[in-house]
Write a protein that holds these residues in place. Structure first.
Motif, PDB file in Angstrom:
ATOM      1  N   ARG A 130       9.142  -6.051 -10.477  1.00 28.57           N
ATOM      2  CA  ARG A 130      10.329  -5.078 -10.416  1.00 28.57           C
ATOM      3  C   ARG A 130      11.170  -5.151  -9.444  1.00 28.57           C
ATOM      4  O   ARG A 130      12.452  -5.232  -9.717  1.00 28.57           O
ATOM      5  CB  ARG A 130       9.712  -3.740 -10.523  1.00 28.57           C
ATOM      6  N   THR A 131      10.845  -5.551  -8.335  1.00 30.52           N
ATOM      7  CA  THR A 131      11.629  -5.753  -7.051  1.00 30.52           C
ATOM      8  C   THR A 131      11.961  -7.172  -6.812  1.00 30.52           C
ATOM      9  O   THR A 131      12.942  -7.520  -6.105  1.00 30.52           O
ATOM     10  CB  THR A 131      10.985  -5.217  -5.890  1.00 30.52           C
ATOM     11  N   GLY A 132      11.259  -8.044  -7.362  1.00 35.46           N
ATOM     12  CA  GLY A 132      11.564  -9.621  -7.163  1.00 35.46           C
ATOM     13  C   GLY A 132      11.164 -10.058  -5.857  1.00 35.46           C
ATOM     14  O   GLY A 132      10.875 -11.254  -5.227  1.00 35.46           O
ATOM     15  N   LYS A 133      10.182  -9.106  -4.845  1.00 33.92           N
ATOM     16  CA  LYS A 133       9.588  -9.416  -3.685  1.00 33.92           C
ATOM     17  C   LYS A 133       8.109  -9.752  -3.757  1.00 33.92           C
ATOM     18  O   LYS A 133       7.543  -9.476  -4.861  1.00 33.92           O
ATOM     19  CB  LYS A 133       9.766  -8.304  -2.578  1.00 33.92           C
ATOM     20  N   ILE A 134       7.764 -10.456  -2.713  1.00 31.54           N
ATOM     21  CA  ILE A 134       6.158 -10.843  -2.673  1.00 31.54           C
ATOM     22  C   ILE A 134       5.702  -9.586  -2.131  1.00 31.54           C
ATOM     23  O   ILE A 134       5.930  -9.357  -0.801  1.00 31.54           O
ATOM     24  CB  ILE A 134       5.813 -12.238  -2.004  1.00 31.54           C
ATOM     25  N   ASP A 135       4.561  -9.030  -2.675  1.00 35.90           N
ATOM     26  CA  ASP A 135       3.872  -7.888  -2.277  1.00 35.90           C
ATOM     27  C   ASP A 135       2.285  -8.235  -1.756  1.00 35.90           C
ATOM     28  O   ASP A 135       1.969  -9.165  -2.572  1.00 35.90           O
ATOM     29  CB  ASP A 135       3.650  -6.505  -3.035  1.00 35.90           C
ATOM     30  N   TYR A 136       1.702  -7.606  -0.782  1.00 33.25           N
ATOM     31  CA  TYR A 136       0.314  -7.733  -0.631  1.00 33.25           C
ATOM     32  C   TYR A 136      -0.267  -6.834  -1.930  1.00 33.25           C
ATOM     33  O   TYR A 136      -0.038  -5.925  -2.203  1.00 33.25           O
ATOM     34  CB  TYR A 136      -0.004  -6.998   0.719  1.00 33.25           C
ATOM     35  N   ILE A 137      -1.350  -7.466  -2.440  1.00 32.00           N
ATOM     36  CA  ILE A 137      -2.023  -7.116  -3.524  1.00 32.00           C
ATOM     37  C   ILE A 137      -2.649  -5.696  -3.240  1.00 32.00           C
ATOM     38  O   ILE A 137      -2.672  -4.813  -4.217  1.00 32.00           O
ATOM     39  CB  ILE A 137      -3.216  -7.956  -3.995  1.00 32.00           C
ATOM     40  N   LEU A 138      -3.357  -5.628  -1.878  1.00 36.62           N
ATOM     41  CA  LEU A 138      -4.109  -4.242  -1.624  1.00 36.62           C
ATOM     42  C   LEU A 138      -3.428  -3.363  -1.217  1.00 36.62           C
ATOM     43  O   LEU A 138      -4.037  -2.280  -0.972  1.00 36.62           O
ATOM     44  CB  LEU A 138      -5.193  -4.812  -0.587  1.00 36.62           C
TER      45      LEU A 138
END
Length: 111
Positions: A59-67
């Motif tokens: 959705r944002t195109g960013k890399i997010d922490y899974i937790l």
């Protein structure tokens, strides 16, 4: 981390549970020692997030922490920026609680 194992991640949550009441008491007494303990708690939460790994957010195109829970990035930044405030503790406590629930949910899903 490819598999979410509650037992492997349990020490992160146990350590938080062991110090959270002390942190609350230090904030209540306006003891400046709380900043050092909160700094350690923040570092441990960051380790937990890193252990869980990252994934792209479509959705944002960013890399997010899974937790990281919902709005977790903004909330965690608030905790780090406002460490001297009691509200930083309240928010960090909520982040630990929500992350623990997310770990449990992911552990079930990965079976």
């Amino acid at each position: 981390m490819t598999q979410f194992d509650k037992e492997t991640l349990a020490p992160f949550f146990e350590e938080w549970e062991a110090i959270r009441e002390d942190i609350a008491a230090l904030y209540a007494g306006q003891d400046r020692q709380v900043i050092g303990i909160m700094t350690t708690a923040i570092e441990k939460y960051q380790e937990l997030l890193e252990y869980g790994g990252q994934e792209p957010n479509e959705r944002t195109g960013k890399i997010d922490y899974i937790l990281l829970p919902l709005n977790g990035e903004e909330r965690f930044e608030f905790v780090k920026a406002k460490i001297a405030s009691h509200y930083a503790y309240v928010q960090l406590d909520a982040l630990y609680t929500e992350t623990k629930k997310k770990v449990a949910r992911l552990a079930i899903r990965k079976r």
